[in-house]
Design a protein around this motif. Structure first.
Motif: not given
Length: 198
Positions: A151-159, A167-174
């Motif tokens: 769960g802590s890696v979800l912080l990687g979704l933020l700018p 973070w764009q790769a993380h956000l759009f991958g999710a």
């Protein structure tokens, strides 16, 4: 599902994910031999025509061994859990995360981007939400366990994820993972089957 069938699927899943990790490490070694120019040839360069092929190739590239190592374990673990559901679903989640992440980075990214983290976030998001779409308490329970570990890696979704982190790769991958969960929800498939029987 019988124990023998579960065991067979688990072996196939482990083999597929270890093979995928092996390909990423082999590509990394080849990039070391070829030189840094490979990143500009095959990396995702936002809003530039020469960066379009990076949508397909950038997840295979990694900036250094630490970058690849940080992606390898979650890729294998999370991908293994997705593959246990079925090879078809694994392929769909992989393709959705790969493409949505790559297109999102090309449209909104800030610079040359490489790495498989978009796929990792796609697997994670799929595993976290699929139980709600499938109305499966087992999958929801597994999602809770996965969230406790990752769960802590979800912080990687933020700018605010940090310098040098896309973070764009993380956000759009999710987003790609969630899209796959929505499109493949089991009650939708059952509903189609019922309609065909009417």
């Amino acid at each position: 599902m019988r124990a023998a069938s579960r065991g067979s699927r688990a072996r196939r899943a482990l083999g597929a994910l270890l093979g995928m990790a092996g390909v990423l490490w082999a590509v990394f070694l080849l990039t070391l031999l070829a030189g840094g120019q490979v990143y500009y040839l095959l990396g995702n360069i936002p809003r530039r025509v020469e960066g379009l092929d990076g949508i397909l190739f950038s997840p295979l590239l990694h900036a250094d061994a630490n970058h690849l190592a940080s992606n390898t374990l979650p890729l294998v673990v999370l991908g293994f859990l997705v593959f246990l559901e079925s090879a078809r679903r694994f392929a769909a989640v992989l393709a959705s995360s790969w493409l949505v992440s790559g297109i999102g980075v090309w449209l909104t990214g800030q610079g040359l981007t490489v790495g498989a983290s978009g796929i990792v976030f796609g697997f994670l998001a799929y595993l976290l939400v699929r139980g709600f779409y499938n109305r499966s308490w087992r999958q929801v329970l597994l999602a809770v366990v996965i969230f406790l570990f990752y769960g802590s890696v979800l912080l990687g979704l933020l700018p605010t994820a940090g310098a040098g982190v896309s973070w764009q790769a993380h956000l759009f991958g999710a987003a790609g993972g969630v899209l796959a969960a929505v499109l493949m929800r089991k009650d939708r498939v059952r509903g189609r089957s019922r309609n065909q029987l009417r």
